[in-house]
Design an enzyme around this catalytic site. Sequence first.
Site, short mmCIF file in Angstrom:
data_model
loop_
_atom_site.label_atom_id
_atom_site.label_comp_id
_atom_site.label_asym_id
_atom_site.label_seq_id
_atom_site.Cartn_x
_atom_site.Cartn_y
_atom_site.Cartn_z
CD GLU A 77 -54.44 12.48 8.51
OE1 GLU A 77 -53.41 13.16 8.72
OE2 GLU A 77 -54.86 11.62 9.32
CB SER A 85 -80.11 -16.28 -18.15
OG SER A 85 -78.71 -16.53 -18.15
CE LYS A 93 -48.34 15.30 15.28
NZ LYS A 93 -49.31 15.06 14.22
CB VAL A 94 -55.61 17.87 17.37
CG1 VAL A 94 -56.93 17.62 16.66
CG2 VAL A 94 -55.82 17.87 18.88
CG ASN A 95 -52.77 14.01 13.68
OD1 ASN A 95 -51.97 14.93 13.84
ND2 ASN A 95 -52.52 12.77 14.07
CG ASN A 104 -75.53 -15.40 -19.02
OD1 ASN A 104 -74.94 -15.70 -17.99
ND2 ASN A 104 -75.44 -16.13 -20.12
CG HIS A 144 -87.17 -26.36 -8.86
ND1 HIS A 144 -86.16 -25.78 -9.61
CD2 HIS A 144 -86.76 -27.64 -8.61
CE1 HIS A 144 -85.20 -26.66 -9.82
NE2 HIS A 144 -85.54 -27.80 -9.21
N PRO A 145 -86.06 -23.55 -7.17
CG PRO A 145 -83.92 -24.21 -6.58
CD PRO A 145 -85.34 -24.58 -6.41
CB SER A 178 -72.01 -15.50 -15.60
OG SER A 178 -72.08 -16.67 -14.78
CB SER A 199 -50.09 6.32 20.59
OG SER A 199 -48.94 6.11 19.77
CG HIS A 202 -46.17 26.73 -9.41
ND1 HIS A 202 -45.91 25.73 -10.31
CD2 HIS A 202 -46.71 27.76 -10.13
CE1 HIS A 202 -46.24 26.13 -11.53
NE2 HIS A 202 -46.74 27.36 -11.44
#
Length: 462
Positions: free
Chosen positions: A327, A135, A320-322, A137, A125-126, A100, A315, A184
């Site tokens: 991604e 509630s 190289k470049v991505n 709920n 008081h809480p 809940s 690394s 396709h």
Amino acid sequence: MAQQEFRTERDSLGELQVPQRALWGAQTQRAIENFPLSGLTMPRAFIRALGLIKWAAAGANGELGLLPSATARAIQAAALEVAAGRHDAHFPVDVFQTGSGTSSNMNANEVIARLASRRSSTPVHPNDHVNMGQSSNDVIPTAIHVAAAMLLMEELLPALGRLREVLEAKATETDGIVKTGRTHLMDAMPIRLGQEISGWAAQVTQAQERLGECLGRLARLAQGGTAVGTGINTHPRFGAKVAVLLGEHTGVAFAPADNPFAALSSPDTAVELSGQLRGLAVSLLKIANDLRWMNSGPLAGLGEIRLPALQPGSSIMPGKVNPVIPEAVAMLAAQVIGNDAAITVAGQSGNFQLNVMLPLIAYDLLQSLTLLANGARVLADKAVAGMEVEHERLAAVLDRNPMLVTAMTPVIGYEKGAAIARKAYQQGRPIREVAREETDLTEAELDRLLDALDLTRGGIKG
């Protein structure tokens, strides 16, 4: 830790030790000890919503004469500090807790009560004061709706607006560039690059429309239903007053749910929103994958576009470049799709008058909203906006596209066209050269039938 670093707190189950500097009390401490499960805590947007609900509840109870005005003001001031994020470190309860969300609700009640007590001449008081007329709920479903509506309005819809704006600008910029279409993953009839990008923009537009339609249902709040939907122990006008105050503070037109029994037991709107977020994730995944394919290479791939070079891609392989942004967006889309699966299961867990997986719904739904907002923004600004077109590559591939013969079939027939396409492909020659040998078409007719730009406008060319 030494004993002096703790204080003794009490609740209905007895005494226990709480860290001296903690703003929370006994019930939160029990939750910390009972649920050492994931290390994941409720997100900032959820805590913000809890703070705003407690602020509105204190205001409503003050207006209704149920709370002394000084106490109501002290609670409201403390609740706004919570909403602003000043005390997030004092919300340590794990996401995987009582279904809940009672532990999170009491966490907010205890923190706000302690802060308010410092401002008040009498203790706050809480339960009796901060949680008056409420509630867990009804508070937790309300918090889910408030947090989601605000993230949608403030983050996701503006981010989608930015992505749509960038895509539409890029579509206009590239509308005169003709490229080979693909179905396709195989060569198909020509298409303008602007047309292709306009399809992405339309996907984003449709997602905006679907999400906007969901916002009205998000604005319907469970608050006022209390324990089982009957409104026990709360003023009959409490829920409506809370909704009005929340609306004035946030700019969202909140109102009480039409049926509190459904609002407490069936988080259908959260499930609906999650489904729309899944649909958006699928759209972003499609766009991200198209960008990755079109950017692939630089030599062995399609090489139709160049995305901005943002960081070294390997690394071990220098230079190289991505396509890191597409991604990352694809990964967050996968996470959102997974979140939707979890929310679907959680949404089925309404047993009679209460759903018992509300914290999970809150965490996954708000994470999905945040991920998609951030993903749309970076996709727009760090990928699409800086995308460059490889004009020579597009033209060279288009010139040798055997599917151009399709435009000739109304004149020469399907079988003759297939033979010309096969010969052109086998010999690596342009369709025009082979058609010149295999048909009686004049140069003027070939010019008219094989005008690539004209072919992107559809219609019969025979």
